[in-house]
Scaffold this motif. Sequence first.
Motif, PDB file in Angstrom:
ATOM      1  N   PHE A 322       3.105   7.533 -12.308  1.00 25.64           N
ATOM      2  CA  PHE A 322       3.696   6.223 -12.591  1.00 25.64           C
ATOM      3  C   PHE A 322       4.496   5.716 -11.383  1.00 25.64           C
ATOM      4  CE2 PHE A 322       3.787   6.990 -17.458  1.00 25.64           C
ATOM      5  CZ  PHE A 322       2.583   6.323 -17.602  1.00 25.64           C
ATOM      6  N   THR A 323       5.283   6.615 -10.781  1.00 22.64           N
ATOM      7  CA  THR A 323       6.103   6.216  -9.637  1.00 22.64           C
ATOM      8  C   THR A 323       5.234   5.770  -8.466  1.00 22.64           C
ATOM      9  OG1 THR A 323       7.884   7.732 -10.277  1.00 22.64           O
ATOM     10  CG2 THR A 323       7.829   7.015  -7.980  1.00 22.64           C
ATOM     11  N   ALA A 324       4.254   6.599  -8.093  1.00 22.04           N
ATOM     12  CA  ALA A 324       3.400   6.284  -6.949  1.00 22.04           C
ATOM     13  C   ALA A 324       2.575   5.029  -7.200  1.00 22.04           C
ATOM     14  CB  ALA A 324       2.494   7.471  -6.641  1.00 22.04           C
ATOM     15  N   LEU A 325       2.040   4.897  -8.402  1.00 15.89           N
ATOM     16  CA  LEU A 325       1.194   3.746  -8.718  1.00 15.89           C
ATOM     17  C   LEU A 325       1.992   2.450  -8.805  1.00 15.89           C
ATOM     18  CD1 LEU A 325      -1.045   5.631 -11.246  1.00 15.89           C
ATOM     19  CD2 LEU A 325      -1.937   4.362  -9.279  1.00 15.89           C
ATOM     20  N   ARG A 330       2.183  -2.681  -6.859  1.00 15.88           N
ATOM     21  CA  ARG A 330       3.023  -3.832  -6.503  1.00 15.88           C
ATOM     22  C   ARG A 330       2.781  -4.236  -5.041  1.00 15.88           C
ATOM     23  NH1 ARG A 330       8.790  -2.133  -9.383  1.00 15.88           N
ATOM     24  NH2 ARG A 330       8.264  -2.851 -11.514  1.00 15.88           N
ATOM     25  N   TYR A 331       2.689  -3.266  -4.176  1.00 16.16           N
ATOM     26  CA  TYR A 331       2.427  -3.562  -2.768  1.00 16.16           C
ATOM     27  C   TYR A 331       1.064  -4.234  -2.605  1.00 16.16           C
ATOM     28  CZ  TYR A 331       1.649  -2.790   2.242  1.00 16.16           C
ATOM     29  OH  TYR A 331       1.373  -2.961   3.576  1.00 16.16           O
ATOM     30  N   SER A 332       0.061  -3.734  -3.322  1.00 10.32           N
ATOM     31  CA  SER A 332      -1.293  -4.287  -3.214  1.00 10.32           C
ATOM     32  C   SER A 332      -1.358  -5.732  -3.700  1.00 10.32           C
ATOM     33  CB  SER A 332      -2.274  -3.435  -4.029  1.00 10.32           C
ATOM     34  OG  SER A 332      -2.374  -2.129  -3.499  1.00 10.32           O
ATOM     35  N   ALA A 333      -0.469  -6.092  -4.616  1.00 13.94           N
ATOM     36  CA  ALA A 333      -0.455  -7.461  -5.134  1.00 13.94           C
ATOM     37  C   ALA A 333       0.223  -8.433  -4.172  1.00 13.94           C
ATOM     38  CB  ALA A 333       0.249  -7.492  -6.487  1.00 13.94           C
ATOM     39  N   VAL A 334       0.940  -7.901  -3.183  1.00  7.43           N
ATOM     40  CA  VAL A 334       1.658  -8.744  -2.219  1.00  7.43           C
ATOM     41  C   VAL A 334       0.989  -8.718  -0.844  1.00  7.43           C
ATOM     42  CG1 VAL A 334       3.857  -9.072  -1.008  1.00  7.43           C
ATOM     43  CG2 VAL A 334       3.841  -8.448  -3.445  1.00  7.43           C
ATOM     44  N   ARG A 335       0.526  -7.566  -0.444  1.00  2.00           N
ATOM     45  CA  ARG A 335      -0.077  -7.400   0.880  1.00  2.00           C
ATOM     46  C   ARG A 335      -1.389  -8.173   0.985  1.00  2.00           C
ATOM     47  NH1 ARG A 335       1.073  -5.650   6.121  1.00  2.00           N
ATOM     48  NH2 ARG A 335      -0.729  -4.606   7.047  1.00  2.00           N
ATOM     49  N   ARG A 336      -1.471  -9.066   1.965  1.00  2.37           N
ATOM     50  CA  ARG A 336      -2.673  -9.882   2.148  1.00  2.37           C
ATOM     51  C   ARG A 336      -3.424  -9.437   3.399  1.00  2.37           C
ATOM     52  NH1 ARG A 336      -2.950 -14.717  -0.771  1.00  2.37           N
ATOM     53  NH2 ARG A 336      -1.138 -15.056  -2.134  1.00  2.37           N
ATOM     54  N   LEU A 358      -7.352   2.813  -7.117  1.00  3.69           N
ATOM     55  CA  LEU A 358      -6.065   2.946  -7.801  1.00  3.69           C
ATOM     56  C   LEU A 358      -6.139   2.910  -9.325  1.00  3.69           C
ATOM     57  CD1 LEU A 358      -3.808   0.661  -5.550  1.00  3.69           C
ATOM     58  CD2 LEU A 358      -3.979   3.157  -5.512  1.00  3.69           C
ATOM     59  N   PHE A 359      -6.973   2.036  -9.881  1.00  5.67           N
ATOM     60  CA  PHE A 359      -6.904   1.792 -11.322  1.00  5.67           C
ATOM     61  C   PHE A 359      -7.324   2.988 -12.185  1.00  5.67           C
ATOM     62  CE2 PHE A 359      -7.280  -3.121 -10.783  1.00  5.67           C
ATOM     63  CZ  PHE A 359      -6.058  -3.107 -10.125  1.00  5.67           C
ATOM     64  N   PRO A 360      -8.319   3.801 -11.770  1.00  3.31           N
ATOM     65  CA  PRO A 360      -8.600   4.981 -12.590  1.00  3.31           C
ATOM     66  C   PRO A 360      -7.406   5.929 -12.705  1.00  3.31           C
ATOM     67  CG  PRO A 360     -10.461   4.514 -11.157  1.00  3.31           C
ATOM     68  CD  PRO A 360      -9.346   3.622 -10.722  1.00  3.31           C
ATOM     69  N   TYR A 361      -6.613   6.029 -11.652  1.00  5.05           N
ATOM     70  CA  TYR A 361      -5.403   6.857 -11.728  1.00  5.05           C
ATOM     71  C   TYR A 361      -4.362   6.217 -12.636  1.00  5.05           C
ATOM     72  CZ  TYR A 361      -7.229   9.694  -7.903  1.00  5.05           C
ATOM     73  OH  TYR A 361      -8.001  10.526  -7.132  1.00  5.05           O
ATOM     74  N   LEU A 362      -4.298   4.885 -12.637  1.00  4.81           N
ATOM     75  CA  LEU A 362      -3.403   4.200 -13.576  1.00  4.81           C
ATOM     76  C   LEU A 362      -3.816   4.514 -15.006  1.00  4.81           C
ATOM     77  CD1 LEU A 362      -1.121   2.155 -14.128  1.00  4.81           C
ATOM     78  CD2 LEU A 362      -2.826   0.333 -13.920  1.00  4.81           C
TER      79      LEU A 362
END
Length: 699
Positions: A322-325, A330-336, A358-362
């Motif tokens: 949870f912490t790492a994801l 959040r970074y992936s949603a901002v980083r362009r 990332l999402f399978p780990y989520l």
Amino acid sequence: MSDLLERANQLDFLKDFPEGPLDAYRKQATFNWKVMTLVMEAENVLKFKHKVWSTLENDPLFAPPPTKRSLLEERGAILEQVFRLQELNFLGERSGDIGDPMLTNVLNVCLGQVDWSLATRRSVTFDFFTNAVRGQAALENHFDALEAAYKMKLIGCVALTEIGHGTNTRGMKTRATYDPQQQKFILHCPDFEAAKCWAANMGKTATHAFVMAQLYTPDGDCHGLHGFVIPIRDPRTMLTYPGVTIFDMGEKIGLNGLDNGVMIFDNYAVSRESLLSKTGSITPDGRYVSAYKDPNKRFGASLGNLSAARIGIVQFCSANMFTALTIAIRYSAVRRQFGNPGELELPVIEYQMQQWRLFPYLAASYVMKFVGDQLYQNFVTFAMSQFNPDISKDELATMGIEMHVLSSTAKPITSWLARDAIQECREACGGHGYLSAAGIGKLRNDNDANCTYEGDNNVLLQQASNWLITVWSNPKRHEMRDSMPLNTLSFLANHSNGISQQTFQSQTLQDVLNPKSLLEAYKWLVQWLLQSSSEKFHSNLQSGKDSFTARNDSQVYNARTLSIAFFEHYALDRFWFGLCSQQELPQDIRQVLTNLFLLYGYWSLEKHLAILYQGGYATGPRAADLIRQAILELCGSIKGDAVALVDAVSPPDFVLNSALGKSDGMVYKNLYLAMSQTPAAFERTSDWKEISKRLKANL
């Protein structure tokens, strides 16, 4: 929906996030993150977590250090924090009873997300040592030791692992030989391989130890491993007692707030009452007495008690994911980066590759959170059952073995998931993820220990497969399935020839996205692996190999994979059962949890595609195509919910301590602050004169 939302809005600590760059994705969510928070965690647990985290945030003693501390500084700071935790008394008054084990475990996870050295040291001192003693205690003085531990009148450690033996507990060499003349046990390590090691607190601070040793009676008979609670240091001087040698193990890859040590016994005499005698005791004249007629059942009951730490690791690992994801998503949603020429660059979360990484780990973190909490509840039930005179020894032994099998498969799968998830998150954050300020590096190093302590992962899987193969050979296995309280054999078909008759039936993507299709595929997979592993084992026996070698030579591609698939199915089965049982669940929450269930399931099943074809469950390209299509389809459907999904389970910014993952989404502002606040960041280096002199010499 309205009731849950109303309850969520009444919780003042579930505050709306500040406006910022993450708003674009928060507004895409198909559900309310606060409602999901209440679904994933009981309200009293949420309040308790908030109390712990807000208290620590306002206490300067728990402020993150600006730079890396030395080994001695790190240990000293963590020990001081443990003493402060005793003063803060989050759990209230405790005595020799079991207290509230659920909140105790919540506290450990809360503290771990702040610092795993702190959580582990507190846990060893107040929980691991006391649980080990309580699980085998039978005398009043044993419970006096628990009382003293809770009040920190003593500091305990758990001495199980030896230099030469870890997971193979039966092979441990430390001896406890009863001497009827002295009315004492003589603890002795015949060589350095028998030295106890790795126990946290042992290196410098423990005054008492829970020790597992081979119990010998005066007639020379060995009665197997038994627990002892013994003093090892004088609390007035902190010097070891004569007959006990202890030295520190030194710096580790992570968790350096713990003082792990090595302990050697040289004919160290301890009282007869030091033996924790619930499963067996010694009479004054040296006769061994036990309520368990079968030594294996006695060992099985002991194994159940040792499952607590492995189950705890399952919860620790889901928290780490949870912490790492949270940071990476959040970074992936901002980083362009990149995009169509002439258009605004795209947030990297828009790319299918980033979603697939990332999402399978989520999805896995949500499933493992649910299953880990359930396993811990099961362990608490098992622990309390030991005090119930109406439950037979046979029932306890069976439950203990079942707990052992589940914890021996859950711990490897979740620790590997967390290891890989954290590394993927580190890489998904690019170069900035390598900064200490990103908050991922220390998490990765501290989490790594979960892959080895409390049993080597691959050996634990072998122990589980041994039991599964034994069950498969039992003609009454279907009767056993219905008698297992923890549903460990739920994968078994109603008839023995069910494997050969089953095939992959899905024709369309919609068919595959039916949860029944996923669970049917897994039931087939586990049974086929059981049958093939059993055949491999018996083939080895028939070829002349002894039983030990036959089992070892059945692991790769067979029994090891069996144990992995077994727990993957168990986790999916329990998660889906729990989801179906919650009738009041809002439909939008149910849908996103179903998507997570399917994504984790098919992402895991895809790794077993070769077996599905090998066993004839799948033929032609259709199965592989549909399963992979489903994974990508589910990743795409989760994209809009991803930020809200981590918002629902993320710890507060103080705990995350990440420039990349703060809830405001101001990545570049936070990066600047983190970098510029480095001590002497704007100053020239202290050896600038020497550098200048060398440069001039080279002109």
